[in-house]
Scaffold this motif. Structure first.
Motif, short mmCIF file in Angstrom:
data_model
loop_
_atom_site.label_atom_id
_atom_site.label_comp_id
_atom_site.label_asym_id
_atom_site.label_seq_id
_atom_site.Cartn_x
_atom_site.Cartn_y
_atom_site.Cartn_z
N ALA A 158 -3.53 -2.78 -1.70
CA ALA A 158 -3.46 -2.14 -0.39
C ALA A 158 -3.79 -3.15 0.71
CB ALA A 158 -4.43 -0.96 -0.34
N GLY A 204 -0.75 -5.00 1.35
CA GLY A 204 0.19 -4.18 2.12
C GLY A 204 -0.17 -4.17 3.60
N ARG A 208 -3.22 4.89 -8.19
CA ARG A 208 -1.88 4.63 -7.66
C ARG A 208 -1.68 3.19 -7.21
NH1 ARG A 208 -2.70 9.57 -5.44
NH2 ARG A 208 -1.71 11.19 -6.68
N ARG A 209 -2.52 2.72 -6.32
CA ARG A 209 -2.37 1.37 -5.83
C ARG A 209 -3.78 0.85 -5.64
NH1 ARG A 209 1.35 -0.02 -0.60
NH2 ARG A 209 1.23 -2.29 -0.76
N GLU A 249 -0.74 3.94 4.32
CA GLU A 249 -0.10 4.93 5.19
C GLU A 249 -0.99 5.26 6.39
OE1 GLU A 249 3.02 5.99 5.13
OE2 GLU A 249 3.16 4.52 3.50
N ASP A 276 -2.20 3.75 -1.73
CA ASP A 276 -1.01 4.13 -0.96
C ASP A 276 -1.41 4.80 0.34
OD1 ASP A 276 0.99 3.18 -2.51
OD2 ASP A 276 1.27 5.03 -3.67
N GLU A 277 -2.33 5.76 0.19
CA GLU A 277 -2.75 6.52 1.35
C GLU A 277 -3.41 5.60 2.36
OE1 GLU A 277 -4.54 10.26 0.00
OE2 GLU A 277 -5.63 10.29 1.89
#
Lengths: 548, 122
Positions: B64, B67, B58-59, B40, B36-37
């Protein structure tokens, strides 16, 4: 590349990873289908593998890799197999931790047990029968169900399971922190030096100076308070491994226990925290090994077959009370009374009048714990008497309560900070030494001739009781000054016995900032700490437990 | 000189990559410790290249990558994998990762892989 730097990071990160793995395995024991927990074990093994490979720690890499593959099977299946499967993973983790201990010592990790590697690498279906062929580590029915600690505790250690991010933090090496604290200590000492000088030179501006010093004292006090806070660490650090320890002991003892941790978020000075570890492990082992009954016995007594052990910490003024309670059989008070009488600690006639709490307290007497109550922790035998000695040397105490059939609660009481202590200063030869004021019962002046000597032993009659006299000068290898006519006796209690420490002079009381004893003198166990006096000379803090 | 985002859950690995790429004069503009980070931070920093660990909380790294590629199909992501993760590496490449480096990191191969993908993206 600076390998030493990476080795340090490796040790630190892996240690955290192992704690998370342990936590995750414990929750898998409760819910074998917890995918998050399976994922944590997998990622931690994977991460340790990567780091170990980068540093050429082949054995760790190999074991972590095998473990990772093993967990991958569970990951694919969406659940961890039968209880034997979890035991195997726990064994893998234990071996990784043992290897890591060697790395921490600056050595190379030893190769993993081939049998364990083979078991981990074998197909899960086969592993059960293979395990049966080996000496079984546990009786088959001895599966300990250990409850994961409270939700808050789990969240703190396994942030991955927790969506809430902690506030930003900075990692500081404990040595850096200790240096910082030591400097704060110097400021305190310097302030008191300046005050000493100002008092000896009264003048016109003495009032202003003294006011200024008062203000400075307040600010320095605040600085000290904040600095000491920095050194506090959540109890979780030592409570967290307890459920797993309980699980291991329960497996061997053939009982079932569930451990609940409460108040693990409370914080304590790190130096105290570290020393509480062995006593707590001992209390927990006792609770599992001697408190909780066999499942069959429990069921017959109308109890749940799984014994409940609650480790609870709570704050009370400047102390923290950590209790270990079990719902087991309670202490066999008659047996303790009998042993107390046999070993001469108490007269048979008096023994009948003692309350159950007084009798229970005898388990803290040296030699009165049965052999079974002495457990091996890091190679040393630790009994209840050692638990009490440790707590007393921290300025704390131990309490015990037991009710037949209902269980036992043992409580450790410790001060929140130990770095600043009020001490009594004593003149010994040309040196001054300090005793924690909390340990001083009272001070008596006494003519040297009223001390009875027989051989190397000395006694004095106080309130009709013969009290052993220990010559402080001799104990710390200081040349005794000429035989004084009057000596000062400081009465203290060491492991329940009254003892008089003799000193030539009493030099007053003071609040001191206690620094750790320098490395060179670490093996002089009587020295509990060091401070620097107003005149720049060192003064040692004496641990009365180690002098007697 | 490239601006690099390093995504790995182990600070050990992040430091190692940082040390290797900084020695080459690249700049590590950000670090991420989970998937996630990583996404981001990519949005915030638009780095020239991301080094992306596959196994992260988390991911996952692969997710990622997806994403990031969704946000910018030309984004340059290099996977960090361990031996035995070939299938996952394949999956990441299909998701849009440009290349991969293998742990334990060898400075030379990290540098040459980064040079290769940076050249292509220029």
């Amino acid at each position: 590349m600076d390998l030493a730097k990476y080795r340090a990071i490796f040790i630190e990160e892996s240690t955290e990873h192992f704690a998370e793995m342990s936590q995750a395995l414990l929750s898998l024991e409760k819910d074998p289908r917890c995918e998050e927990a399976i994922d944590v074990v997998f990622r931690m093994a994977h991460s340790v593998k990567g780091m170990a490979a980068s540093l050429d720690y082949g054995p760790i890499e190999e074991l972590a890799h095998t473990l990772e593959d093993r967990v991958q099977i569970a990951r694919d299946a969406g659940a961890v197999g039968p209880p034997e499967e979890l035991s195997l993973l726990f064994r893998g983790l234990a071996q990784l931790e043992a290897m890591m201990a060697r790395v921490r010592e600056g050595e190379d990790p030893p190769p993993a047990e081939p049998a364990l590697l083979a078991e981990l690498a074998a197909l899960p279906e086969a592993s059960a029968s293979e395990a049966a062929a080996k000496p079984p580590p546990t009786a088959p029915r001895a599966q300990a169900g250990v409850k994961a600690p409270s939700a808050t505790a789990a969240a703190r250690t396994a942030p991955d399971l927790d969506a809430v991010r902690p506030p930003p933090t900075v990692r500081v090496n404990t040595q850096t922190l200790d240096r910082f604290l030591s400097t704060v200590g110097e400021v305190i000492l310097n302030t008191s030096q300046v005050r000493t000088v100002s008092e000896s030179e009264p003048g016109q501006r003495a009032g202003e100076l003294s006011e200024g010093l008062d203000r400075m004292d307040r600010v320095v006090g605040e600085l000290q308070r904040r600095a000491l806070e920095l050194r506090t660490t959540p109890l979780l650090r030592i409570l967290e491994p307890l459920p797993r320890t309980a699980r291991d002991v329960a497996e061997r003892a053939g009982v079932r226990v569930s451990v609940e941790l409460r108040g693990a978020e409370l914080e304590l000075d790190r130096s105290i925290l570290d020393r509480l570890n062995d006593p707590l492990v001992h209390l927990l082992r006792n609770a599992v090994d001697h408190g909780v009954e066999d499942p069959a016995v429990r069921v017959a007594a109308g109890k749940d077959e799984v014994g409940l052990i609650v480790v609870q910490a709570r704050r009370e003024k400047d102390t923290i009370r950590i209790s270990v309670s079990d719902d087991g059989a309670g202490i066999d008070l008659d047996a303790v009374r009998q042993r107390a009488i046999e070993s001469g600690v108490v007269h048979p006639d008096l023994a009948d009048d003692l309350s159950s709490e007084q009798i229970a307290a005898y388990v803290f007497e040296p030699g009165l714990s049965t052999a079974g109550q002495v457990s091996e922790i890091s190679g040393r035998g630790v009994g209840m008497d050692a638990v009490r000695a440790t707590l007393e040397s921290l300025g704390g105490s131990v309490e015990i309560q037991s009710e037949a059939g209902r269980g036992t609660t043992t409580t450790l009481v410790v001060p929140i900070t130990a770095a600043v202590q009020r001490v009594l200063m004593l003149g010994v030869g040309r040196e001054k030494v300090a005793l924690p004021i909390a340990r001083v019962q009272r001070i008596e002046e006494c003519k040297s001739e009223s001390i009875e000597r027989s051989g190397s032993d000395a006694f004095v009659l106080i309130e009709g009781e013969l009290v052993p006299v220990l010559d402080l000068a001799a104990r710390i290898a200081q040349p005794s000054a000429s035989v004084e006519e009057v000596t000062h006796l400081v009465l203290t209690e060491v492991r329940g016995e009254r003892v008089a420490l003799s000193a030539e002079r009493v030099a007053g009381q003071q609040q001191i900032y206690v620094k750790p004893v320098p490395e060179l003198l670490r093996n002089v166990r009587a020295l509990a700490g060091l401070t620097i006096l107003g005149d720049g000379r060192p003064m040692f803090l004496i641990d009365p437990n180690q002098v007697a | 000189m490239a601006r690099i985002l390093v995504a790995d859950d182990a600070s050990f690995m992040r430091q190692m990559i940082r040390e290797i790429v900084e020695a080459e004069g690249h700049e590590v503009v950000g670090e991420a410790s989970d998937g996630d980070e990583a996404v981001e931070e990519w949005k915030r920093l638009h780095p020239d290249v991301v080094t992306m660990d596959i196994v992260m909380p988390r991911r996952s790294g692969i997710d990622a990558v997806r994403g990031i590629i969704e946000l910018d199909s030309s984004a340059c992501v290099v996977m960090c994998s361990a031996l035995g993760q070939e299938t996952l590496v394949q999956e990441a490449l299909q998701a849009g990762a440009k290349d991969f480096i293998v742990k334990p990191f060898k400075p030379d191969s990290v540098v040459s892989t980064l040079d290769k993908v940076l050249e292509k993206s220029d």
